[in-house]
Enzyme design. Structure first.
Site, PDB file in Angstrom:
ATOM      1  N   ASP A 114       5.660  16.413  -4.170  1.00  0.00           N
ATOM      2  CA  ASP A 114       4.475  15.687  -4.650  1.00  0.00           C
ATOM      3  C   ASP A 114       3.845  16.467  -5.798  1.00  0.00           C
ATOM      4  O   ASP A 114       2.798  17.083  -5.658  1.00  0.00           O
ATOM      5  CB  ASP A 114       3.480  15.498  -3.503  1.00  0.00           C
ATOM      6  N   ASN A 118      -0.827  13.443  -5.261  1.00  0.00           N
ATOM      7  CA  ASN A 118      -1.516  12.231  -4.796  1.00  0.00           C
ATOM      8  C   ASN A 118      -1.059  11.816  -3.396  1.00  0.00           C
ATOM      9  O   ASN A 118      -1.304  10.695  -2.971  1.00  0.00           O
ATOM     10  CB  ASN A 118      -1.306  11.089  -5.787  1.00  0.00           C
ATOM     11  N   GLN A 120       1.808  11.117  -2.343  1.00  0.00           N
ATOM     12  CA  GLN A 120       2.885  10.135  -2.384  1.00  0.00           C
ATOM     13  C   GLN A 120       4.058  10.756  -3.133  1.00  0.00           C
ATOM     14  O   GLN A 120       3.865  11.624  -3.985  1.00  0.00           O
ATOM     15  CB  GLN A 120       2.433   8.848  -3.087  1.00  0.00           C
ATOM     16  N   ASP A 125       7.093  11.789  -9.800  1.00  0.00           N
ATOM     17  CA  ASP A 125       7.069  13.189  -9.388  1.00  0.00           C
ATOM     18  C   ASP A 125       8.316  13.890  -9.916  1.00  0.00           C
ATOM     19  O   ASP A 125       9.398  13.299  -9.990  1.00  0.00           O
ATOM     20  CB  ASP A 125       7.006  13.297  -7.864  1.00  0.00           C
ATOM     21  N   ARG A 302     -10.735  -2.933   0.436  1.00  0.00           N
ATOM     22  CA  ARG A 302     -12.184  -3.066   0.566  1.00  0.00           C
ATOM     23  C   ARG A 302     -12.592  -4.413   1.170  1.00  0.00           C
ATOM     24  O   ARG A 302     -13.766  -4.645   1.432  1.00  0.00           O
ATOM     25  CB  ARG A 302     -12.856  -2.862  -0.803  1.00  0.00           C
ATOM     26  N   TRP A 309      -9.546 -18.536   1.368  1.00  0.00           N
ATOM     27  CA  TRP A 309      -8.183 -18.968   1.060  1.00  0.00           C
ATOM     28  C   TRP A 309      -7.149 -17.887   1.326  1.00  0.00           C
ATOM     29  O   TRP A 309      -5.975 -18.196   1.540  1.00  0.00           O
ATOM     30  CB  TRP A 309      -8.091 -19.532  -0.347  1.00  0.00           C
ATOM     31  N   ASP A 310      -7.561 -16.620   1.357  1.00  0.00           N
ATOM     32  CA  ASP A 310      -6.641 -15.564   1.791  1.00  0.00           C
ATOM     33  C   ASP A 310      -6.061 -15.902   3.162  1.00  0.00           C
ATOM     34  O   ASP A 310      -4.883 -15.652   3.434  1.00  0.00           O
ATOM     35  CB  ASP A 310      -7.373 -14.223   1.899  1.00  0.00           C
ATOM     36  N   ASP A 478     -11.827 -14.469  -9.240  1.00  0.00           N
ATOM     37  CA  ASP A 478     -12.818 -13.606  -9.865  1.00  0.00           C
ATOM     38  C   ASP A 478     -12.156 -12.295 -10.305  1.00  0.00           C
ATOM     39  O   ASP A 478     -11.723 -11.530  -9.474  1.00  0.00           O
ATOM     40  CB  ASP A 478     -13.995 -13.341  -8.915  1.00  0.00           C
ATOM     41  N   GLU A 674      -2.358  -5.713  -4.051  1.00  0.00           N
ATOM     42  CA  GLU A 674      -3.014  -7.022  -4.135  1.00  0.00           C
ATOM     43  C   GLU A 674      -2.449  -7.895  -5.244  1.00  0.00           C
ATOM     44  O   GLU A 674      -2.367  -9.123  -5.107  1.00  0.00           O
ATOM     45  CB  GLU A 674      -4.511  -6.793  -4.363  1.00  0.00           C
TER      46      GLU A 674
END
Length: 751
Positions: A114, A118, A120, A125, A302, A309-310, A478, A674
């Protein structure tokens, strides 16, 4: 996985098979709860049976076996195991590792690999990309190498998960960390991600679920629950939860009977979770009845509430994973929201009480109804009837009522009520908009926000700005330049497609389940299926009149204020196909003209680059615009195109989206986010727009993915044949995959 040879002769088939090693009864792909559970703890196994764990037999041992015991193995190729060969092919993925010290190995792995710190391991890396681990046969005395970003990142994930289960030592199957990425991602979604995203309110977790990370005000420090005025049982339940856990400082309040925009603004400083549907449970140990919430899934990151609708998109994926109870629970919650809050909410927080989201309840109820057994299940029929009764109420009182209905065109708009500045946004989100007004009034920015929210400063232009901003958030898109400054005036193709679908679904429901006569308990009006089909026909005609552009092959939004059709090229044009309102001729033109403008390397972009316009410091990029692609746009376009006979096009688009997701998953430590940049082949998950990318902020192992993206992967795989799945597992880019196909195979992808 290799196929078991069952044609080994009568002796081999009839003989009872002896379990000779641990790997023969441990599934390397079992859930983490099982794989890292107490029965597989090496320390406990040493105490009970200290020798011969997963001993791989050599050819010399096999050659000494009696001829009788060799019966049935004549067709198997005999290969000698190299004593120093640490390649995957030499072991066929059947080796097992022994991690003597999980924490130590985890730290060594991160220190070596790493390099950007981070937590990951990715292709960015610059470590050696190799780590020595102990073998299970030698209990860690002998070592072999694990190589490459994918295997090392999977090792990091497995060690992180094992540590979360309190494990200090583990046996780890090579097959688990070198699993085909398509299989691994599918397995994680179905067995881990959905579980991590599922919530269910009970007496012990209310405080945790009620916490809100989006708002940081003094009044938001304590968790708070708002309960409908006519739900005393729920009020008592939450009060009991508060008393059971006084340290949580959980506050419970009733909502007023009439919820106005003024009331919603008045509680913006003391936000809270809105109660959802609950059912009675009988506790056999105490003999008492108690309430428990229906389960539901949250999007992730969050977004830790029940979203509008999700939830429909997630329900499609949940049903594929046979998590019917969660999908059914979300239908129950939407029925509850319509009956008690007047609408399906943006999400179940107090500051969303004036705002809805794109309506999908009729279709959502239908897919759950079918999964529950349909007409053969009385409970499913009851659920369907209650869902459609709520949908009709929502249709009449929300979407075809003022202020959302435009009386002149008869079309609907995202036009919610509300006052003041939306409190759930980042604290500085509107600063550039508000600063000129603060300067105009000679006050600081914070002072202006307070004065404006309190109604002590009147600014009509700012009121209009926030009207459209709330509309954008109600639309689910949005934000986007498509809606900026005009959203509340737009009759959109997406919303009106959904309402057409409502009208068709309600017509079918009344005919099939109400003897073609429905009496509305709200206003006692009586309607028939023919009346609803006529409403759908009228809407279809108006959509074509005001929105269809024959030359471009797009359905565009219509501005009801200036009476003008827009020209913003959006992926939501394909919602007309999903809803079934487009003609065959319109569908053909959409495929021929609109699709090429939106189809990118990784699937459909939210809009075209031309429509988005130039980007600058003063005109920053928006997340629902080009070059970003979103799961709901893909899901609805796939189904819409398929239903109009364009399955081959769907196959092509689905491969693009799945490739992009799989490539990011392999190269970036199992990431699922997302949204994606559908124009990038290397790091499509990297989105620097607005609040960033949910699902990217994790340490060691992703545990949630993101709700509707999880669903899109499982749904997209349904369009993939075995050839395409193998190509996805090898991360073959679309252009390489499509160009290598034979002519007859190219037809499968509309090429």
């Amino acid at each position: 996985m290799s196929q078991v040879n069952t044609s080994q002769g009568p002796v081999a088939q009839g003989r009872q098979r002896r379990l000779s090693s641990l790997s023969e009864f441990n599934d390397p792909f079992s859930n983490a709860e099982v794989y890292y559970g107490p029965p597989t703890d090496p320390r406990k196994q040493k105490q009970a049976k200290p020798a011969k764990i997963n001993r791989t037999r050599t050819m010399s041992v096999f050659d000494n076996v009696s001829p009788f015991k060799k019966t049935g193995f004549g067709k198997l190729q005999q290969t000698r195991r190299g004593s120093e060969d640490d390649t995957y092919s030499s072991s066929q993925g059947n080796r097992r590792f022994f991690i003597e010290d999980v924490d130590k190995t985890l730290n060594e792995l991160l220190a070596a690999e790493d390099t950007d710190k981070n937590y990951q391991i990715t292709i960015e890396d610059t470590g050696p990309k190799v780590l020595k681990v102990g073998t299970a046969n030698s209990y860690g005395y002998k070592h072999i190498n694990i190589r490459g970003t994918y295997m090392l990142s999977n090792l990091l994930q497995e060690l992180t998960i094992a540590k979360s289960f309190g494990r200090h030592q583990i046996f780890l199957d090579e097959a688990r960390i070198n699993e085909n990425p398509v299989n691994r991602l599918s397995r994680l979604i179905n067995t881990q991600f959905w579980n991590s995203l599922t919530r269910r309110v009970d007496l012990n977790n209310v405080g945790e679920i009620a916490k809100d990370t989006k708002i940081d005000t003094p009044g938001a420090k304590n968790p708070r629950i708002y309960v409908p005025y006519d739900c005393p049982e729920q009020y008592e339940f939450y009060v009991q939860a508060s008393q059971m856990h006084p340290s949580l400082k959980l506050e419970v309040e009733y909502l007023p009977k009439k919820i106005t925009a003024e009331y919603v603004k008045s509680v913006n400083d003391t936000p809270g979770l809105l109660a959802l549907a609950m059912e009675e449970h009988f506790n056999p140990s105490t003999g008492e009845k108690t309430l428990i919430g229906y389960p539901y899934a949250v999007p992730g990151g969050r977004f830790n509430e029940l979203y509008g609708w999700d939830s429909y998109m997630m329900a499609l994926g949940l049903l594929e994973a046979n998590k019917t109870d969660v999908a059914r629970g979300m239908v129950e919650h939407f029925i509850f929201e319509i009956n008690h809050y007047g609408k399906i909410l943006n999400a179940n927080r107090s500051y969303y009480l004036c705002r809805s989201q794109p309506p999908f309840l009729t279709e959502m109820a239908l897919v759950v109804f079918k999964k529950l057994g349909g007409r053969s299940n009385p409970d499913a029929v009851d659920l369907l009837k209650r869902a459609f009764q709520a949908s009709i109420k929502e249709y009449k009182t929300v979407w075809t009522a003022s202020p959302r209905l435009d009386p002149e065109t008869g079309l609907s708009r995202y036009h919610p009520n509300g006052l003041g500045i939306p409190p759930e946004t980042e604290s500085d989100h509107f600063d550039t908009v508000l600063l000129p007004y603060a300067s105009k009034h000679g006050v600081t920015l914070d002072e202006f926000k307070q004065l404006y929210n309190d109604g002590k400063i009147k600014e009509p232009k700012l009121d209009e700005f926030f009207l459209h901003d709330r509309g954008v958030r109600e639309s689910g898109h949005d934000t986007t330049y498509r809606f900026e400054g005009v959203c509340a005036y737009l009759a959109t193709i997406d919303l009106n497609s959904l309402l057409y679908k409502y009208e068709i679904d309600i017509a079918d429901f009344i005919k099939e389940f109400c003897d073609d006569k429905y009496e509305d308990p709200l206003d006692h009006s009586i309607t028939t299926s023919a009346m609803w089909k006529e409403m759908a026909k009228i809407r279809q005609e108006k959509i074509t009149k005001y929105m269809w552009d024959d030359e471009s092959g797009f359905f565009f939004d219509y501005n009801t204020k200036i009476k003008h059709r827009t020209s913003y090229e959006s992926a939501t044009t394909f919602w007309a196909l999903w809803a079934g309102l487009a003609t065959k001729e319109q569908a053909q033109k959409m495929v021929e003209k609109a699709l090429p403008k939106l189809e990118m390397l990784g699937g459909l972009a939210a809009c075209t680059e031309r429509s988005r316009g130039p980007i600058s410091i003063s005109r920053p990029i928006r997340q629902w615009d080009y070059p970003f692609g979103w799961a709901p746009h893909q899901i609805l376009a796939w189904e819409g195109l398929r239903s109009y006979g364009y399955l081959t096009v769907t196959n092509r688009l689905a491969y693009r989206w799945l490739f992009m997701m799989t490539k990011a998953f392999v190269d970036y430590n199992g990431i699922v986010v997302e949204k994606y940049d559908v124009t990038r082949g290397t790091d499509p998950h990297r989105v620097e727009a607005e609040y960033g990318n949910q699902g990217a902020d994790f340490k060691g192992a992703a545990t949630e993915g993101f709700g509707w993206v999880n669903a899109s992967y499982i749904l997209g795989l349904k369009y993939m044949n075995s050839h395409a799945r193998r190509a996805l597992g090898a991360c073959i880019p679309p252009i390489s995959f499509f160009s290598s196909l034979r002519p007859q195979e190219r037809n499968l992808y509309g090429l």
